[in-house]
Design a protein around this motif. Structure first.
Motif, PDB file in Angstrom:
ATOM      1  N   ALA A   7     -36.019 -70.128  77.889  1.00  0.00           N
ATOM      2  CA  ALA A   7     -35.649 -69.519  79.174  1.00  0.00           C
ATOM      3  C   ALA A   7     -36.086 -70.382  80.349  1.00  0.00           C
ATOM      4  CB  ALA A   7     -36.258 -68.127  79.287  1.00  0.00           C
ATOM      5  N   ASP A   8     -37.190 -71.114  80.201  1.00  0.00           N
ATOM      6  CA  ASP A   8     -37.693 -71.935  81.300  1.00  0.00           C
ATOM      7  C   ASP A   8     -36.730 -73.047  81.692  1.00  0.00           C
ATOM      8  OD1 ASP A   8     -39.993 -70.481  81.616  1.00  0.00           O
ATOM      9  OD2 ASP A   8     -41.204 -71.743  80.295  1.00  0.00           O
ATOM     10  N   HIS A   9     -35.855 -73.457  80.790  1.00  0.00           N
ATOM     11  CA  HIS A   9     -34.871 -74.486  81.113  1.00  0.00           C
ATOM     12  C   HIS A   9     -33.824 -73.982  82.112  1.00  0.00           C
ATOM     13  CE1 HIS A   9     -36.069 -76.261  77.043  1.00  0.00           C
ATOM     14  NE2 HIS A   9     -36.447 -77.121  77.956  1.00  0.00           N
ATOM     15  N   PHE A  10     -33.764 -72.675  82.312  1.00  0.00           N
ATOM     16  CA  PHE A  10     -32.769 -72.068  83.200  1.00  0.00           C
ATOM     17  C   PHE A  10     -33.419 -71.418  84.421  1.00  0.00           C
ATOM     18  CE2 PHE A  10     -31.194 -72.282  78.932  1.00  0.00           C
ATOM     19  CZ  PHE A  10     -29.895 -72.740  79.074  1.00  0.00           C
ATOM     20  N   LEU A  11     -34.665 -71.769  84.698  1.00  0.00           N
ATOM     21  CA  LEU A  11     -35.464 -71.073  85.713  1.00  0.00           C
ATOM     22  C   LEU A  11     -35.979 -72.025  86.780  1.00  0.00           C
ATOM     23  CD1 LEU A  11     -37.101 -68.492  86.631  1.00  0.00           C
ATOM     24  CD2 LEU A  11     -38.943 -69.345  85.151  1.00  0.00           C
ATOM     25  N   VAL A  26     -29.303 -79.632  89.057  1.00  0.00           N
ATOM     26  CA  VAL A  26     -29.593 -79.991  87.667  1.00  0.00           C
ATOM     27  C   VAL A  26     -30.896 -80.772  87.546  1.00  0.00           C
ATOM     28  CG1 VAL A  26     -28.328 -82.186  87.683  1.00  0.00           C
ATOM     29  CG2 VAL A  26     -28.496 -80.861  85.550  1.00  0.00           C
ATOM     30  N   GLN A  27     -31.348 -81.394  88.634  1.00  0.00           N
ATOM     31  CA  GLN A  27     -32.627 -82.097  88.588  1.00  0.00           C
ATOM     32  C   GLN A  27     -33.794 -81.114  88.500  1.00  0.00           C
ATOM     33  OE1 GLN A  27     -31.978 -85.172  88.262  1.00  0.00           O
ATOM     34  NE2 GLN A  27     -29.922 -85.193  89.105  1.00  0.00           N
ATOM     35  N   ASN A  75     -26.930 -78.150  83.619  1.00  0.00           N
ATOM     36  CA  ASN A  75     -26.088 -79.248  83.142  1.00  0.00           C
ATOM     37  C   ASN A  75     -24.799 -78.726  82.520  1.00  0.00           C
ATOM     38  OD1 ASN A  75     -25.578 -82.009  82.694  1.00  0.00           O
ATOM     39  ND2 ASN A  75     -26.279 -81.851  80.584  1.00  0.00           N
ATOM     40  N   THR A  76     -23.678 -79.248  82.979  1.00  0.00           N
ATOM     41  CA  THR A  76     -22.298 -78.935  82.563  1.00  0.00           C
ATOM     42  C   THR A  76     -21.766 -77.616  83.116  1.00  0.00           C
ATOM     43  OG1 THR A  76     -22.617 -77.713  80.469  1.00  0.00           O
ATOM     44  CG2 THR A  76     -22.729 -80.126  80.358  1.00  0.00           C
ATOM     45  N   LEU A  97     -23.061 -74.373  95.655  1.00  0.00           N
ATOM     46  CA  LEU A  97     -22.209 -75.562  95.614  1.00  0.00           C
ATOM     47  C   LEU A  97     -21.499 -75.635  94.269  1.00  0.00           C
ATOM     48  CD1 LEU A  97     -25.154 -77.202  97.142  1.00  0.00           C
ATOM     49  CD2 LEU A  97     -22.966 -77.897  98.103  1.00  0.00           C
ATOM     50  N   SER A  98     -20.247 -76.109  94.312  1.00  0.00           N
ATOM     51  CA  SER A  98     -19.424 -76.112  93.109  1.00  0.00           C
ATOM     52  C   SER A  98     -19.645 -77.371  92.270  1.00  0.00           C
ATOM     53  CB  SER A  98     -17.948 -75.993  93.487  1.00  0.00           C
ATOM     54  OG  SER A  98     -17.556 -77.096  94.300  1.00  0.00           O
ATOM     55  N   SER A  99     -20.907 -77.739  92.106  1.00  0.00           N
ATOM     56  CA  SER A  99     -21.279 -78.875  91.282  1.00  0.00           C
ATOM     57  C   SER A  99     -22.732 -78.725  90.875  1.00  0.00           C
ATOM     58  CB  SER A  99     -21.101 -80.192  92.046  1.00  0.00           C
ATOM     59  OG  SER A  99     -21.649 -81.280  91.326  1.00  0.00           O
ATOM     60  N   GLN A 100     -23.079 -79.209  89.699  1.00  0.00           N
ATOM     61  CA  GLN A 100     -24.477 -79.185  89.280  1.00  0.00           C
ATOM     62  C   GLN A 100     -25.298 -80.203  90.070  1.00  0.00           C
ATOM     63  OE1 GLN A 100     -23.891 -80.331  85.123  1.00  0.00           O
ATOM     64  NE2 GLN A 100     -24.772 -82.337  85.546  1.00  0.00           N
TER      65      GLN A 100
END
Length: 226
Positions: free
Chosen positions: A57-61, A84-85, A91-92, A176-179
């Motif tokens: 879950a931490d990868h999405f937090l 994404v940074q 990512n994606t 924003l419409s980009s990662q």
């Protein structure tokens, strides 16, 4: 048969057009948590992917977006990104978020996002915002004064800005419409590049004396992106 062939051609053209106008590729898997590891990762959509079995879950937090940013700088604003940074799980997925804090009369200076459209919502304060259309449309300035709860869109690639016109701090969030939409601050890019752009280029482009360009290139161009 002729009708079927025409249908296939239309479908292929539709897919081609869709691909041509897409900026972040569509994901081909549920998750692709970004890692900088070409040995143990799989390269997909600009980043290497963590083994899905190791995803947590931490990868999405990201935390702390309730905390005001430090606006004690020459621009009186700071942009705190959740891209994404900061959130590898983006990512994606083709989206990101920023928090923008403004001191009274603070400015998020004219800039562009080369890879993303921005949609901004004001939480606190009063912002004067705007963007400029391309040469094709006559460089028309589109502006509005925004209040809490107002939402405004800045189209992808166009120069835009926000100025706090109130006497108190202001806060806005933007999607924003980009990662990783990227940011090009116009003044910093033109007059603070390394190495500097030729004075001959800038004097002719801006139709000003060399002394003006020399002065601008000697300035410290602050980056308010955190």
């Amino acid at each position: 048969m002729k009708v079927s062939c025409q249908l296939v051609v239309l479908v292929v053209l539709g897919l081609a057009v869709g691909s041509a106008f897409a900026y972040d590729p569509s994901p081909l898997q549920d998750v692709c948590v970004a890692i900088n590891d070409p040995v143990n990762g799989v390269f997909v959509n600009g980043k290497f992917c963590l083994d899905p079995n190791k995803v947590t879950a931490d990868h999405f937090l990201a935390r702390g977006f309730n905390v005001p940013g430090n606006v004690s700088n020459p621009l009186g604003s700071v942009v705190t990104a959740a891209d994404v940074q900061k959130i590898p799980g983006l990512n994606t997925l083709g989206i990101s978020l920023v928090r923008i804090d403004y001191a009274p009369y603070g400015l998020n200076p004219p800039h562009t996002h080369p890879r993303g459209t921005e949609i901004l919502v004001v939480l606190e304060g009063t912002l004067y915002v705007g963007f400029v259309t391309s040469n094709q449309l006559g460089n028309k300035l589109i502006t509005k004064v925004l209040y809490p709860g107002d939402v405004f869109v800045f189209p992808i690639g166009l120069i835009h800005f926000q100025l706090n016109v109130g006497k108190t701090n202001a806060v806005a969030f933007a999607g924003l419409s980009s990662q990783n939409a990227g940011v090009i601050t116009i003044s910093k890019s033109l007059f603070g590049s390394t190495p500097p752009i030729s004075v001959d280029v800038l004097t002719k482009a801006f139709q000003v004396d060399k002394n003006v360009i020399d002065y601008l290139q000697e300035q410290f161009w602050y980056d308010n992106n955190n």
